[in-house]
Structure formats: structure tokens, C-alpha cells
Design an enzyme around this catalytic site. Structure first.
Site, mmCIF file in Angstrom:
data_model
loop_
_atom_site.group_PDB
_atom_site.id
_atom_site.type_symbol
_atom_site.label_atom_id
_atom_site.label_comp_id
_atom_site.label_asym_id
_atom_site.label_seq_id
_atom_site.Cartn_x
_atom_site.Cartn_y
_atom_site.Cartn_z
ATOM 1 N N CYS A 1 0.823 -1.158 0.453
ATOM 2 C CA CYS A 1 0.426 -0.042 -0.348
ATOM 3 C C CYS A 1 0.777 1.021 -0.302
ATOM 4 O O CYS A 1 0.715 2.228 -0.541
ATOM 5 C CB CYS A 1 -0.710 -0.031 1.130
ATOM 6 S SG CYS A 1 -1.987 1.604 1.268
ATOM 7 N N GLY B 1 10.482 -13.816 5.935
ATOM 8 C CA GLY B 1 9.586 -14.887 7.170
ATOM 9 C C GLY B 1 9.377 -15.492 6.702
ATOM 10 O O GLY B 1 8.603 -16.121 5.910
ATOM 11 N N VAL C 1 -9.397 -10.765 -23.566
ATOM 12 C CA VAL C 1 -8.162 -10.689 -24.109
ATOM 13 C C VAL C 1 -7.718 -12.396 -24.005
ATOM 14 O O VAL C 1 -7.643 -12.621 -23.164
ATOM 15 C CB VAL C 1 -7.094 -9.576 -23.540
ATOM 16 C CG1 VAL C 1 -6.283 -10.149 -23.993
ATOM 17 C CG2 VAL C 1 -8.155 -8.501 -23.560
ATOM 18 N N GLY D 1 -7.412 -8.028 -11.088
ATOM 19 C CA GLY D 1 -7.464 -8.472 -9.785
ATOM 20 C C GLY D 1 -6.153 -9.197 -8.962
ATOM 21 O O GLY D 1 -4.693 -8.660 -9.426
ATOM 22 N N HIS E 1 -25.063 24.846 3.804
ATOM 23 C CA HIS E 1 -25.408 24.965 2.988
ATOM 24 C C HIS E 1 -24.394 25.956 2.109
ATOM 25 O O HIS E 1 -24.484 27.200 2.855
ATOM 26 C CB HIS E 1 -26.813 25.466 2.607
ATOM 27 C CG HIS E 1 -27.205 25.713 1.152
ATOM 28 N ND1 HIS E 1 -28.003 24.706 0.430
ATOM 29 C CD2 HIS E 1 -27.588 27.217 1.118
ATOM 30 C CE1 HIS E 1 -28.050 25.749 -0.471
ATOM 31 N NE2 HIS E 1 -27.805 27.211 -0.406
#
Length: 473
Positions: A41, A112, A232, A265, A438
Site C-alpha cells: 500500500c 519470514g 483478451v 485482480g 449549505h
């Protein structure tokens, strides 16, 4: 070396678990195979992509109708854009390093590998064996690779290599119409590339309701070509182009492009790091099975993030990390969210949370919807962002809010109130009676609730009492 807790993986879930456990007084070791903390990330995923999407947004805003202000054509400096991306990453990963040091979390860089339910070997510059009372697996996921793609060709990109912005192709095909593919398509299109999206399913952005996706497609119809229900079948490199074969209901066609981004994915890393070998149970796809305390089939080992079931989202992982750390520290907590928000940081943004109309139909749940079009929003009209919509999904009997979807500028920033509303069991009336500023975009949330509650005055009210015009009997 023996620790109360060893965390394998330092992404948003892993570092959140490690830091929370340390704050609760546990001795903690954090293992990361790369040089910097933060996982996919922070280093090659959500953070650098958002840095690039910020740049893309500025370009696209400048190209929008100027309302009296004329901008010159943007001058693109790829090196400066790359610097912005990397400096964003460096700032955050550097902060993580400082926070780990401040909490006395021992950081080990290397691969690890579990060798028992109470020990793990870290293979880096040297090999070290760590003993632990508890462990949290936060090894994440990896991009799915298609067998027929010639990945050795530098014109073939994935979500990681696309972030490098080595060059801007004239024409790029994106295989996969999910969030990652569409976000990178937004970046490359803003920088000058012609974009074609090939999606195998019947709509792009699977997970979002079709009415929201249609708004996005309409806003981008002049920028991108969307090919749904399109497969594809081959990518053939030639000296000048990549020759792509496409197949849909009408037959086959060939498309010549300068680059291909594969974004079909991600798959969990549950079969790595010796995880199945020590007896941790997985499902057939490689996801680790856990209970509401994030506990695996081995009582002292927990799992969080992409390697577990549920949406592959950083904010899910970080909350799971807190849960697992607190359970290990002896607290009575569990992970049972009612709503996990999803956001496509495209242009415009598409965001949704809780139950969608699509999922409600699939599950046989009766729902009603209330929507407010941004074309009737004072702030949206003044800001030139009328291509938007705010929709609430609610129980027809209790009017309890079950889900929400928003498409439009900064849609993701408007989702927090609705996520909280779902968690608190709020009704349409609760939201409608909450005073929203508003003019503002978040006012559309309150106005959508007014539509459903029958109190709307900013649109024709279908629930208004019908009466004869004044002066008639």
C-alpha cells in the site's frame, strides 16, 4: 530472541497491529521483506497511486470548462511528477520507521518463514530465528498473472510498474475494469494516452451499482473506450506495437496498442511463508480462515488483511490489526463491521458502502432507494461538478440506512458520515434532521435522506399532499 508477538508483514494491517500491541505493553517484532516499512500500500500501491491521481485531477480540472478563466495547455514534467510520487512515499515510510523505533518495535528485514507454531526464521543479510508466544500473519496479496501475457516485454505493465511512469504511451489497453485499472487509466489518460478498457464482466467497477457506474462512464466517454463482456485472448509483441486479440459476443478483433496494463485482480499470499505447512487452514483460493477475533485454526496465530476473506482494502486490514493485537493483549473485542467503504479515486470518484442494490437483489433483501442528483445542488452547480449523484439504500419498513453510493467530485470524502450512519443504525429521518451546511457537497447526503423521508423541498416531492390550486373549489 523471544517476543510476545511477531507480525509477519508491515503493510497497513501489519504495522497497525505491531504498534497497537506495543502500546498495550507487549514485546513486538515486525518482519518486512522489503527495505522500507509499509508493504504494498505505502510503497507501490494506494499511496503512490493517489499522489499520481492528485496530479491527474489537477490536469483534468484545468481542462474542464473554465467559466471565464483560460488556462494554457499543461506542460508535463514526468521527472517532477515521479519526484512528487516518491517524496510522498518516502515521507510516510520514514514516519513509520520513526514510530517503530519510538515504540521499541524490533524490525527485521528479510523473508519470514514459519518453521513451527511458535517460531519463524527470517532470511535476510543473516538468518535469524525468532520465538514467539503469538503471531499475526499480514502477508497481503499479489497481482494475478495471465498465462498468455509476455511479461518480459517492457511495454507490458502491472499495477506496480505502471506507477513508475517510465513513458506515456500513445495508446494503452487496460485489461480489467476494476478500481486499480481505472485509477491508473485516469492517470495515463490525463498525461496524454488514449485509453481502452477491456473488461470480461458486463460492467466496469464490479461491486458498485450500475447507476453510479453509468455516471462515471458518461463523464469519461470522450476520454476512454469501455469494452465490456470482452475477453483478451492473446498479446503478441511486434517491433512497433503490441497486437492484442479481443473476443466478444460479435466475434474477434485485433487492436494495436503501445502498452498493455494488466489489472485483473489480486490473489492472497496464504500459501507462502510456510503458513500451510504449520497447519494453518486455508480455503481453496488460498485465503486464511479466521474467526471474529482474527484467530486462525492455530489458537496463538492470527491473520489479517488481504490474506483473509473480505474486501482487499487497507482500512479493513488496519482495523483487523487493532482487533488482533487487542485480543492477544487480553481485551474482549472482535471484528464485525457492518460497513467497509470502497472508493475508486477516479475522475469523478465513485464510492459506496454497506449494502448495494446489486447485492441486495442477489441476497433477496427488500430495499428502497432515495437519490439526490447533483444537478440540483447549489455547490455542485457553482463548482461545475454537476455530474454526480448521492444515493441511500434503506429498509422499506424501518427506513434504517443499509447502504449508500456516491459518484462525483470528492465522493470518497462524503462517505464517512454514511459509514457511521450504518454502524449506528441511523434512519432516513436521523440523517434528514441533521443540519448539513449549505451550500456544500455533503449537503446532498441530507437532501437524499429528505427525498426518502418525503420532506424534500429542493426537488419536486412525490409524497407531497395533493390539493387543488388556490382559488378553486
Amino acid at each position: 530472541m523471544t517476543y510476545d508477538l511477531v507480525v509477519l508483514g508491515s503493510g497497513p494491517g501489519g504495522y497497525a497491529a505491531a504498534f497497537r500491541a506495543a502500546d498495550l505493553g507487549l514485546s513486538v517484532a515486525l518482519i518486512e521483506r522489503h527495505n522500507n516499512l509499509g508493504g504494498v500500500c505505502l510503497n507501490v500501491g494506494c499511496i503512490p497511486s493517489k499522489a499520481l491521481l492528485h496530479v491527474a485531477g489537477k490536469i483534468l480540472e484545468a481542462e474542464a470548462p473554465s467559466h471565464g478563466v483560460q488556462f494554457a495547455k499543461p506542460m508535463i514534467d514526468l521527472e517532477a511528477i515521479r519526484h512528487h510520487r516518491q517524496s510522498t512515499v518516502d515521507t510516510l515510510t520514514g514516519n513509520l520507521k520513526l514510530m517503530a523505533e519510538g515504540r521499541h518495535v524490533a524490525v527485521f528485514h528479510g523473508e519470514g518463514q514459519f518453521d513451527s507454531s511458535h517460531s519463524i526464521v527470517v532470511k535476510g543479510d543473516t538468518e535469524q530465528r525468532l520465538e514467539f508466544k503469538h503471531a499475526i500473519i499480514a502477508v497481503g496479496s499479489r497481482a494475478i498473472r495471465l498465462p498468455f501475457i509476455p511479461y518480459q516485454d517492457p511495454r507490458i505493465l502491472d499495477a506496480t510498474s505502471a506507477l513508475q511512469l517510465e513513458r506515456i504511451p500513445k495508446h494503452m489497453l487496460v485489461i480489467g475494469g476494476g478500481i486499480i485499472g481505472l485509477e491508473m487509466a485516469t492517470v495515463y489518460q490525463s498525461l496524454g494516452a488514449q485509453i481502452t478498457i477491456a473488461e470480461l464482466g458486463d460492467q466496469i467497477m464490479t461491486g458498485a451499482d450500475k447507476d453510479l457506474v453509468r455516471v462515471f462512464e458518461k463523464a469519461n466517454k470522450s476520454r476512454m473506450d469501455f469494452l465490456t463482456q470482452t475477453q483478451v485472448t492473446a498479446v503478441e509483441p511486434t517491433p512497433d506495437t503490441l497486437k492484442v486479440r479481443l473476443k466478444d459476443a460479435h466475434g474477434e478483433q485485433t487492436l494495436n496498442v503501445d502498452a498493455v496494463l494488466v489489472a485483473v485482480g489480486r490473489t492472497p499470499n496464504g500459501r507462502n511463508a510456510g503458513i500451510p505447512e504449520i497447519g494453518v487452514k486455508l480455503d481453496e483460493r488460498g485465503f486464511i480462515l479466521t474467526n471474529d477475533q482474527c484467530q486462525t485454526s492455530i489458537p496463538n496465530i492470527y491473520a489479517i488483511g488481504d490474506v483473509t476473506h473480505g474486501p482487499m482494502l487497507a482500512h479493513k486490514a488496519s482495523h483487523q490489526g487493532h482487533t488482533a493485537a487487542e485480543v492477544i493483549a487480553g481485551k474482549a473485542v472482535d471484528f464485525q463491521p457492518l460497513a467497509i467503504p470502497s472508493i475508486a479515486y477516479t475522475y469523478p470518484e465513485v464510492a459506496w458502502v454497506g449494502l448495494t442494490e446489486t447485492s441486495a437483489k442477489q441476497q433477496g433483501i427488500a430495499v428502497k432507494t432515495a437519490a439526490f442528483p447533483w444537478s440540483a445542488s447549489g455547490r455542485a452547480i457553482a463548482s461545475g461538478v454537476t455530474q454526480g449523484k448521492t444515493k441511500l439504500i434503506y429498509d422499506p419498513e424501518t427506513e434504517r440506512v443499509l447502504g449508500a453510493g456516491i459518484v462525483g467530485a470528492h465522493a470518497g470524502e462524503l462517505l464517512g458520515e454514511l459509514t457511521l450512519a450504518i454502524e449506528f443504525g441511523a434512519t432516513l429521518e436521523d440523517i434528514a434532521l441533521t443540519i448539513h451546511a449549505h451550500p456544500s457537497l455533503h449537503e446532498t447526503v441530507g437532501l437524499a435522506a429528505e427525498v426518502g423521508a418525503g420532506t424534500i423541498t429542493d426537488l419536486p416531492n412525490k409524497q407531497a399532499v395533493k390539493r387543488q390550486p388556490s382559488g378553486r373549489a
